[in-house]
Design an enzyme around this catalytic site. Structure first.
Site, PDB file in Angstrom:
ATOM      1  N   ASP A  38      22.806  41.990  45.834  1.00 20.88           N
ATOM      2  CA  ASP A  38      23.500  40.925  46.566  1.00 20.88           C
ATOM      3  C   ASP A  38      24.936  41.310  46.893  1.00 20.88           C
ATOM      4  O   ASP A  38      25.460  40.949  47.965  1.00 20.88           O
ATOM      5  CB  ASP A  38      23.481  39.618  45.748  1.00 20.88           C
ATOM      6  CG  ASP A  38      22.087  39.009  45.664  1.00 20.88           C
ATOM      7  OD1 ASP A  38      21.239  39.369  46.501  1.00 20.88           O
ATOM      8  OD2 ASP A  38      21.844  38.195  44.759  1.00 20.88           O
ATOM      9  N   GLU A 113     -11.751  46.845  49.403  1.00 18.55           N
ATOM     10  CA  GLU A 113     -10.405  46.266  49.402  1.00 18.55           C
ATOM     11  C   GLU A 113     -10.480  44.821  48.919  1.00 18.55           C
ATOM     12  O   GLU A 113     -11.515  44.162  49.075  1.00 18.55           O
ATOM     13  CB  GLU A 113      -9.813  46.282  50.816  1.00 18.55           C
ATOM     14  CG  GLU A 113      -9.754  47.661  51.433  1.00 18.55           C
ATOM     15  CD  GLU A 113      -9.461  47.623  52.930  1.00 18.55           C
ATOM     16  OE1 GLU A 113      -9.355  48.702  53.526  1.00 18.55           O
ATOM     17  OE2 GLU A 113      -9.371  46.512  53.505  1.00 18.55           O
ATOM     18  N   LYS A 115      -9.924  40.927  49.233  1.00 15.82           N
ATOM     19  CA  LYS A 115      -9.893  40.015  50.389  1.00 15.82           C
ATOM     20  C   LYS A 115      -8.836  38.948  50.128  1.00 15.82           C
ATOM     21  O   LYS A 115      -9.032  38.026  49.345  1.00 15.82           O
ATOM     22  CB  LYS A 115     -11.254  39.367  50.606  1.00 15.82           C
ATOM     23  CG  LYS A 115     -11.318  38.545  51.883  1.00 15.82           C
ATOM     24  CD  LYS A 115     -12.694  37.960  52.107  1.00 15.82           C
ATOM     25  CE  LYS A 115     -12.732  37.237  53.447  1.00 15.82           C
ATOM     26  NZ  LYS A 115     -11.731  36.153  53.553  1.00 15.82           N
ATOM     27  N   ASP A 117      -6.319  35.827  50.495  1.00 17.77           N
ATOM     28  CA  ASP A 117      -6.463  34.476  51.027  1.00 17.77           C
ATOM     29  C   ASP A 117      -5.156  34.094  51.713  1.00 17.77           C
ATOM     30  O   ASP A 117      -4.298  33.417  51.142  1.00 17.77           O
ATOM     31  CB  ASP A 117      -6.793  33.494  49.897  1.00 17.77           C
ATOM     32  CG  ASP A 117      -7.304  32.168  50.427  1.00 17.77           C
ATOM     33  OD1 ASP A 117      -7.635  32.095  51.627  1.00 17.77           O
ATOM     34  OD2 ASP A 117      -7.374  31.207  49.652  1.00 17.77           O
ATOM     35  N   TYR A 225      -3.595  46.533  56.293  1.00 10.38           N
ATOM     36  CA  TYR A 225      -4.830  47.193  55.864  1.00 10.38           C
ATOM     37  C   TYR A 225      -5.703  47.793  56.968  1.00 10.38           C
ATOM     38  O   TYR A 225      -6.772  48.325  56.673  1.00 10.38           O
ATOM     39  CB  TYR A 225      -5.695  46.228  55.053  1.00 10.38           C
ATOM     40  CG  TYR A 225      -5.928  44.867  55.692  1.00 10.38           C
ATOM     41  CD1 TYR A 225      -6.665  44.728  56.854  1.00 10.38           C
ATOM     42  CD2 TYR A 225      -5.395  43.720  55.102  1.00 10.38           C
ATOM     43  CE1 TYR A 225      -6.875  43.489  57.425  1.00 10.38           C
ATOM     44  CE2 TYR A 225      -5.601  42.474  55.661  1.00 10.38           C
ATOM     45  CZ  TYR A 225      -6.346  42.362  56.814  1.00 10.38           C
ATOM     46  OH  TYR A 225      -6.545  41.125  57.379  1.00 10.38           O
ATOM     47  N   LYS A 314     -17.912  37.308  48.925  1.00  5.52           N
ATOM     48  CA  LYS A 314     -17.070  36.199  48.469  1.00  5.52           C
ATOM     49  C   LYS A 314     -17.446  35.808  47.039  1.00  5.52           C
ATOM     50  O   LYS A 314     -18.628  35.710  46.705  1.00  5.52           O
ATOM     51  CB  LYS A 314     -17.251  34.986  49.395  1.00  5.52           C
ATOM     52  CG  LYS A 314     -16.822  35.218  50.816  1.00  5.52           C
ATOM     53  CD  LYS A 314     -15.352  35.403  50.911  1.00  5.52           C
ATOM     54  CE  LYS A 314     -14.563  34.531  51.800  1.00  5.52           C
ATOM     55  NZ  LYS A 314     -14.992  33.386  52.398  1.00  5.52           N
ATOM     56  N   CYS A 408     -34.815  11.500  67.847  1.00  2.71           N
ATOM     57  CA  CYS A 408     -33.382  11.748  68.025  1.00  2.71           C
ATOM     58  C   CYS A 408     -32.572  10.516  67.649  1.00  2.71           C
ATOM     59  O   CYS A 408     -32.854   9.409  68.144  1.00  2.71           O
ATOM     60  CB  CYS A 408     -33.114  12.142  69.474  1.00  2.71           C
ATOM     61  SG  CYS A 408     -31.354  12.361  69.848  1.00  2.71           S
ATOM     62  N   CYS A 411     -30.959   9.156  71.152  1.00  2.00           N
ATOM     63  CA  CYS A 411     -31.725   8.658  72.304  1.00  2.00           C
ATOM     64  C   CYS A 411     -33.179   8.319  71.969  1.00  2.00           C
ATOM     65  O   CYS A 411     -33.953   7.930  72.839  1.00  2.00           O
ATOM     66  CB  CYS A 411     -31.684   9.667  73.448  1.00  2.00           C
ATOM     67  SG  CYS A 411     -32.587  11.203  73.096  1.00  2.00           S
ATOM     68  N   CYS A 426     -33.627  17.914  70.062  1.00  2.42           N
ATOM     69  CA  CYS A 426     -33.968  16.845  70.992  1.00  2.42           C
ATOM     70  C   CYS A 426     -34.133  17.487  72.372  1.00  2.42           C
ATOM     71  O   CYS A 426     -33.185  18.078  72.895  1.00  2.42           O
ATOM     72  CB  CYS A 426     -32.857  15.799  71.024  1.00  2.42           C
ATOM     73  SG  CYS A 426     -33.074  14.581  72.351  1.00  2.42           S
ATOM     74  N   CYS A 432     -29.832  12.453  76.871  1.00  2.00           N
ATOM     75  CA  CYS A 432     -29.285  12.278  75.522  1.00  2.00           C
ATOM     76  C   CYS A 432     -27.761  12.379  75.585  1.00  2.00           C
ATOM     77  O   CYS A 432     -27.214  13.450  75.842  1.00  2.00           O
ATOM     78  CB  CYS A 432     -29.852  13.360  74.593  1.00  2.00           C
ATOM     79  SG  CYS A 432     -29.352  13.192  72.869  1.00  2.00           S
TER      80      CYS A 432
END
Length: 672
Positions: A38, A113, A115, A117, A225, A314, A408, A411, A426, A432
């Site tokens: 500093d 590697e 992952k 977040d 990366y 994951k 559906c 409709c 549908c 619809c």
């Protein structure tokens, strides 16, 4: 001090402080106390203030921000920022490995590697200087946040060493360490502000602040990366070598990266970090596995959304129990009916969850859902909540099983289900309401026709008024200005802006129109490949399934869907109307000066690694001499150009079909 002495002192301080920043933020090996750092920084700031002409853009004092950005500029990515395929299953990882081996054989390596977040970012450097930082956005284009990125201390504004190319792009992840997140969140709570749910949201919110001086106050970090540049495969043969190179250039590369020779090595890495991730100072949610060789990455190629040479494993997400209150059903623009669970609100991974996807009828049957069941909910990919199981021990006695509807919900048309598919549809696309509205909303969307002055709510209002019942009705709206002017909140200016936007959409290229039609499985990439492959809509209409499937990256399922769509009179009539109203249904041909016509009416596939030319150069050579590049091996292929380490599956298929297999040298002889 003389001005020369001041200049020398400023240069020395900048060099020292940048070196200390590098050791602290990149190497995590500080060599000076915070107080001493500093003191030097204050001395430098004072000298720069007294001698502003000597201010260096690479000075560490310039990491404090200060510019106010009123609006972030949208920038198109030179190389799309695709998402990765995800899996939570070791079995699916085995399947991924088997698919890779089917194409490459057994001679390849993986790079594993962490992952992170955080928030994906792309940085562009020219002559060693950071010139642009862009968020991932939708993968095709993102927001330019260069001023904010420059405040991140681990991101070099100017590279320290030589050896880097003149222009390159490097991808990474902006994130916030847990300790910083907790400290800043506590400050927000003390100030009566709403706290952020998790470090990722805090980092994402920070990088999009308008005031870069505020960004500088928040301690963001960034791991880099992946390297992109023209001719990358000439300078580096693989991803591992490029990672080590960018680290030597001064980039913050995560030390927890491993080169693996087998899937067993990959699993060891995964299992190690499943336990150890809780000891990291930042959040990770899995492991990224990439094929190392760039040539082999090219061999494997891409799907429309993700590379075939990489996958994300994951870790199992956080899960909670809550009460299922009801099930509702959403009808999409293609007619697909998706069940959605309405839940008693519960906290999960930092957010309040009220709804969760049930995917389809098969999933509902697997779960055996009953009214007021206690269900276990987790966030798939930490984003979309889903029900994974039911706690039957807490089931309310004599409750009814929840039945998937036969008609559906919008409709009342009888639903249909194609053989081999899990989704009910549908078929009433003309009558619809959710399908009608959804198709038009898709057509006007930014990725399709990008009609300015018109949003999703406008489409809903105009449909209810009977003005929009199909896409082609958009181009008749100018005939109904008297009706439009009577609708609440439709002023003369907003009506004119909308009509101008509709008229302007007639300038959109063929691939945008094709994507806007909303053909099932035809995303942006596939629409572009169809447009380039067939040149105009008449050729697409006339093509059979085999012709369509022969286009690069288009398989049988997409070909079948395109053929089915274009076989319906309703769709052909709509296309005819849109053509008559001036929309583009053919590729704007550019005049190309061929080097020769030696390869006219000849088709090629290139596979493997070559000595004289890169695959891109060979592709261009074929195109320049009138040849065509196909996407898959079929009886219509004239030549397979085979290099070293060519995939065994392609070789076997070519041999089975008696396709001539030629070398790089033999291709050159064909041209000469």
């Amino acid at each position: 001090m003389s001005k020369t002495d001041v200049a020398n002192r400023i240069e020395t301080l900048i060099k020292e402080l940048n070196e200390h920043n590098y050791k602290y933020y990149v190497l995590a090996q500080p060599s000076i106390s915070d107080f001493d750092f500093d003191q030097k920084l204050s001395e430098l700031a004072a000298l720069e203030k007294e001698y502003p002409a000597l201010l260096d853009p690479d000075s560490p004092t310039q990491k404090v921000g200060g510019d106010i950005t009123k609006q972030f500029k949208t920038v198109r990515h030179k190389w799309p920022m695709l998402s990765l395929s995800n899996t939570y299953s070791e079995g699916e990882l085995n399947d991924f490995d088997a698919r890779v081996r089917k194409v490459l054989g057994d001679d390849f390596e993986y790079v594993c590697e962490l992952k992170f977040d955080g928030l994906s970012i792309s940085l562009t450097y020219e002559h060693g200087v950071l010139t642009r930082g862009v968020t991932r956005g939708d993968g095709t284009q993102g927001d330019e946040v260069t001023t904010n990125v420059r405040t991140i201390k681990s991101v070099p504004n100017k590279l320290r060493k030589n050896g880097f190319p003149e222009v390159f792009e490097i991808r990474g992840e902006v994130f916030m360490h847990r300790a910083a997140f907790e400290r800043l969140n506590n400050e927000r709570i003390e100030n009566g502000e709403i706290p952020y749910a998790n470090p990722r949201n805090f980092a994402s919110g920070t990088i999009k602040l308008q005031d870069s001086s505020e960004v500088a106050k928040r301690p963001l970090d960034c791991f880099l990366y992946f390297l992109y540049m023209d001719g990358r495969d000439k300078q580096f043969k693989n991803h591992w070598d490029s990672l080590n190179a960018v680290k030597s250039w001064g980039f913050h590369v995560c030390e927890h990266t491993k080169l693996c020779n087998s899937l067993d090595d990959v699993f060891k890495f995964i299992h190690h970090w499943e336990k150890e991730r809780h000891h990291l100072s930042y959040e990770i949610d899995g492991i990224v596995i990439k094929v190392n060789s760039y040539a082999q990455q090219d061999e494997l190629g891409f799907t429309a959304k993700s590379p075939r040479w990489a996958i994300s494993y994951k870790y199992k997400a956080e899960e909670v129990e809550t009460i299922l209150q009801s099930v509702s059903y959403q009808v999409g623009r293609t007619g697909a009916v998706t069940p959605v669970a309405n839940l008693k609100p519960v906290q999960l991974s930092g957010t309040t969850v009220k709804r969760a996807t049930l995917h389809n009828a098969n999933e509902m049957a697997r779960l055996d859902l009953h009214e007021l069941d206690t269900v276990i909910v987790e966030k798939g990919g930490e984003i979309i909540p889903k029900i994974t199981s039911v706690n039957t021990s807490l089931r309310v006695p004599e409750t009814k099983q929840i039945q998937y509807p036969s008609t559906c919900p919008a409709c009342n048309t009888l639903l249909i289900r194609k053989e081999g598919e899990a989704v009910y549809y549908c078929p009433n696309e003309e009558g619809c309401p959710p399908q009608i509205v959804g198709k038009i909303q898709h057509f006007i969307s930014r990725k399709a026709m990008d009609i300015e002055g018109m949003g999703n709510e406008t489409v809903e209002v105009l449909h209810k008024r009977g003005l929009l019942n199909r896409v082609s009705d958009l181009y008749n709206l100018h005939r109904h200005q008297d009706v439009l002017s009577q609708i609440e909140r439709f002023g003369a200016k907003s009506i004119q802006n909308m009509l101008d936007g509709i008229e302007k959409s007639k300038q959109k290229p063929f691939e945008k129109v094709l994507f806007g039609l909303g053909i099932r499985y035809v995303g942006e990439t596939i629409a572009k490949k169809l447009a380039l492959g067939f040149k105009n809509i008449d050729n697409v209409i006339a093509a059979n399934e085999e012709d369509i499937a022969a286009v690069d990256e288009i398989g049988e399922r997409i070909a079948e869907s395109v053929r089915e769509y274009l076989s319906k009179p309703l769709h052909l009539e709509q296309i005819r109307f849109l053509k008559e109203n001036g929309l583009n249904f053919e590729v704007e041909e550019k005049i190309i000066q061929l080097s020769s016509n030696k390869l006219v009416e000849k088709s090629f596939i290139i596979s493997g690694v070559f000595e004289q030319y890169s695959r891109e150069e060979l592709t261009q050579l074929i195109l320049d001499n009138g040849g065509k590049i196909l996407g898959s091996i079929s009886g219509k292929l004239d030549y397979l150009v085979a290099g070293d380490k060519m995939g065994p599956s392609k070789l076997a298929k070519a041999q089975k079909l008696n396709i001539p297999i030629i070398s790089e040298e033999e291709l050159i002889k064909l041209i000469e």
